[in-house]
Design a protein around this motif. Structure first.
Motif, PDB file in Angstrom:
ATOM      1  N   TRP A  19       0.834  -1.208   0.000  1.00  0.00           N
ATOM      2  CA  TRP A  19       0.000   0.000   0.000  1.00  0.00           C
ATOM      3  C   TRP A  19       0.869   1.258   0.000  1.00  0.00           C
ATOM      4  O   TRP A  19       0.493   2.269  -0.601  1.00  0.00           O
ATOM      5  CB  TRP A  19      -0.927  -0.013   1.227  1.00  0.00           C
ATOM      6  N   ILE A  42       1.822   1.910  -3.589  1.00  0.00           N
ATOM      7  CA  ILE A  42       0.694   2.472  -4.344  1.00  0.00           C
ATOM      8  C   ILE A  42       0.518   3.953  -4.033  1.00  0.00           C
ATOM      9  O   ILE A  42       0.331   4.782  -4.939  1.00  0.00           O
ATOM     10  CB  ILE A  42      -0.603   1.693  -4.021  1.00  0.00           C
ATOM     11  N   ILE A  43       0.592   4.311  -2.767  1.00  0.00           N
ATOM     12  CA  ILE A  43       0.416   5.719  -2.361  1.00  0.00           C
ATOM     13  C   ILE A  43       1.535   6.585  -2.922  1.00  0.00           C
ATOM     14  O   ILE A  43       1.288   7.689  -3.440  1.00  0.00           O
ATOM     15  CB  ILE A  43       0.358   5.818  -0.820  1.00  0.00           C
ATOM     16  N   GLY A  95       0.997   7.063  -6.710  1.00  0.00           N
ATOM     17  CA  GLY A  95      -0.126   7.969  -6.936  1.00  0.00           C
ATOM     18  C   GLY A  95       0.234   9.421  -6.668  1.00  0.00           C
ATOM     19  O   GLY A  95      -0.105  10.317  -7.440  1.00  0.00           O
ATOM     20  N   GLY A 112      -5.634   8.865  -8.937  1.00  0.00           N
ATOM     21  CA  GLY A 112      -6.404   7.874  -8.188  1.00  0.00           C
ATOM     22  C   GLY A 112      -6.677   6.630  -9.014  1.00  0.00           C
ATOM     23  O   GLY A 112      -6.607   5.497  -8.510  1.00  0.00           O
ATOM     24  N   ALA A 119      -3.517   4.540  -9.172  1.00  0.00           N
ATOM     25  CA  ALA A 119      -3.350   3.771  -7.927  1.00  0.00           C
ATOM     26  C   ALA A 119      -4.297   2.580  -7.894  1.00  0.00           C
ATOM     27  O   ALA A 119      -3.926   1.474  -7.469  1.00  0.00           O
ATOM     28  CB  ALA A 119      -3.581   4.682  -6.727  1.00  0.00           C
ATOM     29  N   MET A 176      -3.390  -1.452  -7.633  1.00  0.00           N
ATOM     30  CA  MET A 176      -3.996  -2.297  -6.608  1.00  0.00           C
ATOM     31  C   MET A 176      -4.733  -3.478  -7.246  1.00  0.00           C
ATOM     32  O   MET A 176      -4.624  -4.625  -6.790  1.00  0.00           O
ATOM     33  CB  MET A 176      -4.966  -1.487  -5.751  1.00  0.00           C
ATOM     34  N   SER A 219       2.561  -5.731 -10.107  1.00  0.00           N
ATOM     35  CA  SER A 219       2.316  -4.302  -9.871  1.00  0.00           C
ATOM     36  C   SER A 219       3.530  -3.458 -10.241  1.00  0.00           C
ATOM     37  O   SER A 219       3.392  -2.373 -10.816  1.00  0.00           O
ATOM     38  CB  SER A 219       1.971  -4.074  -8.394  1.00  0.00           C
ATOM     39  N   ILE A 238       3.710  -0.469 -12.970  1.00  0.00           N
ATOM     40  CA  ILE A 238       4.242   0.862 -12.632  1.00  0.00           C
ATOM     41  C   ILE A 238       5.302   1.289 -13.643  1.00  0.00           C
ATOM     42  O   ILE A 238       5.387   2.456 -14.026  1.00  0.00           O
ATOM     43  CB  ILE A 238       4.836   0.850 -11.204  1.00  0.00           C
ATOM     44  N   SER A 284      -1.627   9.004 -17.352  1.00  0.00           N
ATOM     45  CA  SER A 284      -2.251   9.511 -16.120  1.00  0.00           C
ATOM     46  C   SER A 284      -2.013  11.007 -15.968  1.00  0.00           C
ATOM     47  O   SER A 284      -2.931  11.771 -15.652  1.00  0.00           O
ATOM     48  CB  SER A 284      -1.689   8.771 -14.901  1.00  0.00           C
ATOM     49  N   SER A 318      -8.237   0.411 -14.968  1.00  0.00           N
ATOM     50  CA  SER A 318      -8.338   0.225 -13.518  1.00  0.00           C
ATOM     51  C   SER A 318      -9.678  -0.391 -13.118  1.00  0.00           C
ATOM     52  O   SER A 318      -9.775  -1.066 -12.086  1.00  0.00           O
ATOM     53  CB  SER A 318      -8.151   1.570 -12.799  1.00  0.00           C
TER      54      SER A 318
END
Length: 537
Positions: free
Chosen positions: A2, A5-6, A9, A90, A93, A97, A116, A120, A129, A140
């Motif tokens: 996580w 991911i944050i 993003g 968002g 991200a 996920m 993942s 990326i 994005s 997504s």
């Protein structure tokens, strides 16, 4: 996981907010969202974009992305590009996920994380994005369609299928995989189908009919408001997977040009001052000869016009890892991901006939190829472990480099910014500007802009390579064009190749010699030319 991911993003968000991002086709969707936010209604067509004196192009765009952004603007109190950047970050991200969850479900925790990282590292993720494309958003949502289908949670799979179709029609690239996973969930099912097709089809049909009906019913329920709008305003053909491109023909007796619901436009469209006789005469005058040079439709994401597009859009690490798959030990667990990837590529090849095989539409398949890449490096022998590390480090470096590149290079040039300001201040609101940056020009100047979507590509070819000054005036009268906007970076040498991506150098040279065209603005490599007879009416 996580944390990763944050971080990704936030990096995508700050890269977008930290620059005045250059919007290409995305400007069309940004402006459409503005109209929805400001009027509260979904427009049937835009009175400034795709405009000619005799037709309007209806807005057949899938609409979920726009309503989501309009709702976000409502929450923050107004049109705000920073909010749009957060909105798209968002979705990026969410895609990471979703890839992790599907990889974990198909294989294990480590495969999900590696998949993942590969996603990326795909250049399209950060580039699309930051520049507010919808392709990351639809990917997504689509990843959860297959995630829930694999878990046999068909109600949720149908809901996400409906949402994904409302986001963008590239969802159809994963629809075959969805129904194949329901019909043939295991490797044994496929082998039996090949051996005894009739008996296997009968057996699987009755087992699969329930889940298929549930998925379809839920998807149709989610899509029903959109279908109602389309059928009411554009006819039943507008709900087809591959859309026709009809146009509303202007009729001088109707201020709505055959629109059925005045509220949907937000603002009554301006009537053309051209009469039906003028239109007929102008069309006849601008008859195009058949001996036109062969031209190429250009798109940077199409391998047809840009052979390096696969490397530029997917990146070296993902391609290299996927190419390793044939050399690793196979497993029955590979069946679902191979089914998704192979059926998606077949759909891309077939549909590509209509879309010039543009690779940005394949963003929707990136999560599954990311999982296949993760599977490849997980199965490498111990001695080849260094190769796995090189590929994973390459993914991270690629993400950083591409993000910085987009941040620095995908900004609106100062010359264009000044030219747009000049147009907004000095040109009349009725001005019709010819420029390959149609959507961007309209967004920043609030003036009509034309290129291939308004002009016939045949008429563009005639204008560029066959017309003399009189021929240019005939074309200008036909389409109502009053100005040419020419930026140096969109002028190319057309001696060896001819396309409609920008102004051919030969046309710009001959235009300088015409007496009916004059230069009214020139600064920082951008010039604006006025067509004198069209501006002196």
């Amino acid at each position: 996981m996580w944390t990763l991911i944050i971080i990704v993003g936030l990096l995508i968000y700050f890269m977008g907010v930290g620059s005045n991002v250059y919007l290409g086709d995305e400007a069309y969707h940004y402006r459409l969202t503005q109209i929805i936010y400001q009027t509260g209604h979904r427009p049937v067509y835009d009175n400034l974009m795709h405009w000619t004196p005799f037709s309007r192009m209806p807005i057949l765009t899938d609409i979920l992305w726009h309503y989501g952004l309009a709702l976000m603007w409502l929450c923050v109190g107004g049109v705000n590009q920073a909010a749009a950047q957060a909105y798209n970050a968002g979705f990026a991200a969410l895609l990471i996920m979703g890839t992790y969850l599907l990889g974990k479900e198909l294989y294990d925790y480590k495969t999900g994380i590696l998949a993942s990282v590969f996603v990326i590292g795909v250049p399209m993720l950060s580039a699309l994005s930051i520049t507010l494309h919808q392709d990351v958003a639809v990917a997504s949502i689509a990843v959860f369609v297959l995630y829930f289908a694999y878990k046999r949670q068909y109600v949720l799979a149908g809901i996400f299928l409906g949402l994904s179709l409302l986001m963008k029609r590239s969802t159809y690239y994963v629809v075959p995989a969805l129904f194949l996973l329901i019909m043939l969930p295991k490797t044994d099912s496929l082998l039996l189908l090949l051996k005894r097709p009739l008996s296997m089809l009968r057996k699987r049909f009755w087992k699969a009919v329930g889940p298929v009906v549930i998925v379809i019913v839920m998807a149709l329920f989610i899509q029903s408001p959109d279908w109602y709008f389309r059928i009411k305003n554009f006819g039943t053909s507008s709900i087809l997977p591959i859309l026709p491109i009809p146009q509303f023909h202007v009729d001088n007796l109707s201020s709505q040009h055959h629109l059925q619901d005045k509220r949907l436009v937000g603002k009554s469209p301006e009537l053309s001052t051209t009469t039906s006789k003028d239109q007929t005469r102008n069309s006849a005058e601008a008859e195009v000869p058949r001996n036109l040079p062969k031209t190429q439709v250009y798109d940077i994401s199409s391998p047809i016009s840009n052979p390096l597009a696969p490397v530029e859009f997917f990146g070296i690490p993902l391609i290299a890892a996927v190419l390793l798959y044939p050399f690793i030990k196979k497993s029955r667990k590979d069946y679902p991901i191979l089914l998704i990837c192979i059926s998606g590529i077949i759909a891309y090849i077939i549909v590509g006939i209509k879309t010039w095989w543009m690779l940005r539409y394949v963003m929707i398949l990136v999560p599954y190829f990311g999982i296949l890449a993760a599977r490849s490096i997980r199965c490498l022998p111990y001695r080849a472990g260094f190769l796995s590390k090189i590929l994973l480090v390459g993914c991270i470096l690629q993400f950083i480099v591409i993000s910085i590149y987009v941040w620095k290079k995908r900004q609106i040039p100062a010359g264009l910014t000044n030219a747009y300001q000049y147009i907004k201040t000095n040109l009349p609101k009725e001005a019709v500007i010819m420029t390959p940056r149609t959507y961007q020009a309209t967004l920043y100047t609030n003036r009509r802009a034309q290129w291939g979507t308004a002009y016939s590509y045949v008429d563009l070819a005639f204008l560029f390579w066959r017309s003399d000054e009189e021929g240019m005036l005939k074309i200008a009268r036909k389409y109502g064009t009053t100005h040419f906007l020419i930026s140096r970076d969109r002028v190319y040498d057309d001696r060896n190749r001819k396309n409609t991506h920008g102004y051919p150098l030969s046309f710009v040279i001959k235009m300088h010699k015409w007496s009916n065209v004059r230069n009214i603005y020139e600064k920082s490599g951008v010039s604006i030319w006025e067509i004198i007879p069209m501006c002196s009416k």
